[in-house]
Write a protein that holds these residues in place. Structure first.
Motif, PDB file in Angstrom:
ATOM      1  N   ILE A  41      28.910  41.852  54.150  1.00  0.00           N
ATOM      2  CA  ILE A  41      30.554  41.774  54.314  1.00  0.00           C
ATOM      3  C   ILE A  41      30.806  43.163  54.808  1.00  0.00           C
ATOM      4  N   PRO A  42      31.323  43.334  56.048  1.00  0.00           N
ATOM      5  CA  PRO A  42      31.577  44.726  56.631  1.00  0.00           C
ATOM      6  C   PRO A  42      32.799  44.959  56.079  1.00  0.00           C
ATOM      7  N   GLU A  43      33.051  46.441  55.784  1.00  0.00           N
ATOM      8  CA  GLU A  43      34.416  46.859  55.139  1.00  0.00           C
ATOM      9  C   GLU A  43      35.658  45.976  55.883  1.00  0.00           C
ATOM     10  N   GLY A  44      36.522  45.638  55.005  1.00  0.00           N
ATOM     11  CA  GLY A  44      37.641  45.092  55.578  1.00  0.00           C
ATOM     12  C   GLY A  44      37.462  43.527  56.158  1.00  0.00           C
ATOM     13  N   GLU A  45      36.246  42.868  55.555  1.00  0.00           N
ATOM     14  CA  GLU A  45      36.197  41.241  56.011  1.00  0.00           C
ATOM     15  C   GLU A  45      36.069  40.645  54.635  1.00  0.00           C
ATOM     16  N   VAL A  46      35.974  39.333  55.014  1.00  0.00           N
ATOM     17  CA  VAL A  46      35.956  38.301  53.810  1.00  0.00           C
ATOM     18  C   VAL A  46      34.989  37.301  54.291  1.00  0.00           C
ATOM     19  N   ARG A  47      34.281  36.809  53.046  1.00  0.00           N
ATOM     20  CA  ARG A  47      33.258  35.779  53.395  1.00  0.00           C
ATOM     21  C   ARG A  47      33.015  34.645  52.366  1.00  0.00           C
ATOM     22  N   GLN A  48      33.148  33.398  52.867  1.00  0.00           N
ATOM     23  CA  GLN A  48      32.829  32.356  52.117  1.00  0.00           C
ATOM     24  C   GLN A  48      31.535  32.397  51.343  1.00  0.00           C
ATOM     25  N   VAL A  49      31.635  32.244  49.900  1.00  0.00           N
ATOM     26  CA  VAL A  49      30.338  31.942  49.085  1.00  0.00           C
ATOM     27  C   VAL A  49      30.379  30.771  48.464  1.00  0.00           C
ATOM     28  N   GLU A  50      29.551  29.765  48.337  1.00  0.00           N
ATOM     29  CA  GLU A  50      29.289  28.690  47.742  1.00  0.00           C
ATOM     30  C   GLU A  50      28.526  28.882  46.474  1.00  0.00           C
ATOM     31  N   LEU A  51      28.836  28.535  45.332  1.00  0.00           N
ATOM     32  CA  LEU A  51      27.974  28.600  44.041  1.00  0.00           C
ATOM     33  C   LEU A  51      27.082  27.411  43.901  1.00  0.00           C
ATOM     34  N   ASP A  52      26.176  27.352  43.054  1.00  0.00           N
ATOM     35  CA  ASP A  52      25.310  26.281  42.886  1.00  0.00           C
ATOM     36  C   ASP A  52      26.137  25.009  42.160  1.00  0.00           C
ATOM     37  N   ASP A  53      27.456  25.449  41.460  1.00  0.00           N
ATOM     38  CA  ASP A  53      27.985  24.194  40.875  1.00  0.00           C
ATOM     39  C   ASP A  53      29.077  23.777  41.921  1.00  0.00           C
ATOM     40  N   GLY A  54      28.875  24.126  43.293  1.00  0.00           N
ATOM     41  CA  GLY A  54      30.015  23.648  44.454  1.00  0.00           C
ATOM     42  C   GLY A  54      31.113  24.409  44.253  1.00  0.00           C
ATOM     43  N   ARG A  55      31.500  25.455  43.538  1.00  0.00           N
ATOM     44  CA  ARG A  55      32.700  26.279  43.681  1.00  0.00           C
ATOM     45  C   ARG A  55      32.593  26.962  44.969  1.00  0.00           C
ATOM     46  N   MET A  56      33.675  27.217  45.676  1.00  0.00           N
ATOM     47  CA  MET A  56      33.650  28.048  46.828  1.00  0.00           C
ATOM     48  C   MET A  56      34.392  29.349  46.371  1.00  0.00           C
ATOM     49  N   LEU A  57      33.803  30.524  46.676  1.00  0.00           N
ATOM     50  CA  LEU A  57      34.702  31.960  46.419  1.00  0.00           C
ATOM     51  C   LEU A  57      34.667  32.548  47.835  1.00  0.00           C
ATOM     52  N   ALA A  58      35.862  33.396  47.779  1.00  0.00           N
ATOM     53  CA  ALA A  58      35.967  34.288  48.892  1.00  0.00           C
ATOM     54  C   ALA A  58      35.596  35.603  48.242  1.00  0.00           C
ATOM     55  N   VAL A  59      34.835  36.237  49.001  1.00  0.00           N
ATOM     56  CA  VAL A  59      34.262  37.711  48.634  1.00  0.00           C
ATOM     57  C   VAL A  59      34.640  38.533  49.891  1.00  0.00           C
ATOM     58  N   TYR A  60      35.352  39.539  49.067  1.00  0.00           N
ATOM     59  CA  TYR A  60      36.035  40.729  49.882  1.00  0.00           C
ATOM     60  C   TYR A  60      35.365  42.103  50.025  1.00  0.00           C
ATOM     61  N   HIS A  61      35.596  42.666  51.122  1.00  0.00           N
ATOM     62  CA  HIS A  61      34.770  44.087  50.850  1.00  0.00           C
ATOM     63  C   HIS A  61      36.167  45.022  51.386  1.00  0.00           C
ATOM     64  N   LEU A  62      36.848  45.608  50.421  1.00  0.00           N
ATOM     65  CA  LEU A  62      38.153  46.147  50.683  1.00  0.00           C
ATOM     66  C   LEU A  62      37.895  47.557  50.198  1.00  0.00           C
ATOM     67  N   ASP A  63      38.270  48.634  50.994  1.00  0.00           N
ATOM     68  CA  ASP A  63      38.377  50.020  50.662  1.00  0.00           C
ATOM     69  C   ASP A  63      37.063  50.440  49.643  1.00  0.00           C
ATOM     70  N   GLY A  64      35.994  49.913  50.163  1.00  0.00           N
ATOM     71  CA  GLY A  64      34.863  50.403  49.584  1.00  0.00           C
ATOM     72  C   GLY A  64      34.440  49.541  48.273  1.00  0.00           C
ATOM     73  N   GLU A  65      35.255  48.687  48.014  1.00  0.00           N
ATOM     74  CA  GLU A  65      35.081  47.900  46.671  1.00  0.00           C
ATOM     75  C   GLU A  65      34.791  46.471  47.204  1.00  0.00           C
ATOM     76  N   PHE A  66      34.362  45.511  46.119  1.00  0.00           N
ATOM     77  CA  PHE A  66      34.181  44.135  46.433  1.00  0.00           C
ATOM     78  C   PHE A  66      34.934  43.345  45.210  1.00  0.00           C
ATOM     79  N   PHE A  67      35.665  42.341  45.809  1.00  0.00           N
ATOM     80  CA  PHE A  67      36.274  41.293  45.057  1.00  0.00           C
ATOM     81  C   PHE A  67      36.163  40.012  45.398  1.00  0.00           C
TER      82      PHE A  67
END
Length: 101
Positions: free
Chosen positions: A11-37
């Motif tokens: 995930i490049p700085e300033g971007e967001v990606r979708q990640v699917e968990l094994d239980d089917g939940r979908m998360l949005a993972v962000y790289h913002l200001d050098g941190e991940f959320f």
């Protein structure tokens, strides 16, 4: 229980990606200001994937109705969004982004 979501370089700085968990939940993972959320990927206002939205000033803009949420807190920041999205605690282990839920 710790779950690996992705590598930090996925995930490049300033971007967001979708990640699917094994239980089917979908998360949005962000790289913002050098941190991940991470938040739920589904907008609380409509059936929209937040990972398809744009990041602007620390907020994720919903691609459907342009409402927004604070990436760090999940707080709804702009109409028509009024219900917060869930946030998740993350930690970094070497090059891995881990869900520490």
């Amino acid at each position: 229980m710790t779950i690996r979501l992705c590598a930090t370089h996925d995930i490049p700085e300033g971007e967001v990606r979708q990640v699917e968990l094994d239980d089917g939940r979908m998360l949005a993972v962000y790289h913002l200001d050098g941190e991940f959320f991470a938040t739920d990927d589904l907008c609380t206002h409509g059936d929209a994937s937040l990972s398809e939205g744009e990041i602007e000033d620390g907020k994720i803009l919903c691609p459907y109705h342009m409402g927004s949420f604070d990436i760090r807190t999940g707080e709804a920041c702009a109409a028509p969004c009024s219900i917060a999205i869930r946030t998740y605690r993350l930690r970094i282990d070497q090059d891995d982004v881990l869900l520490a839920d």
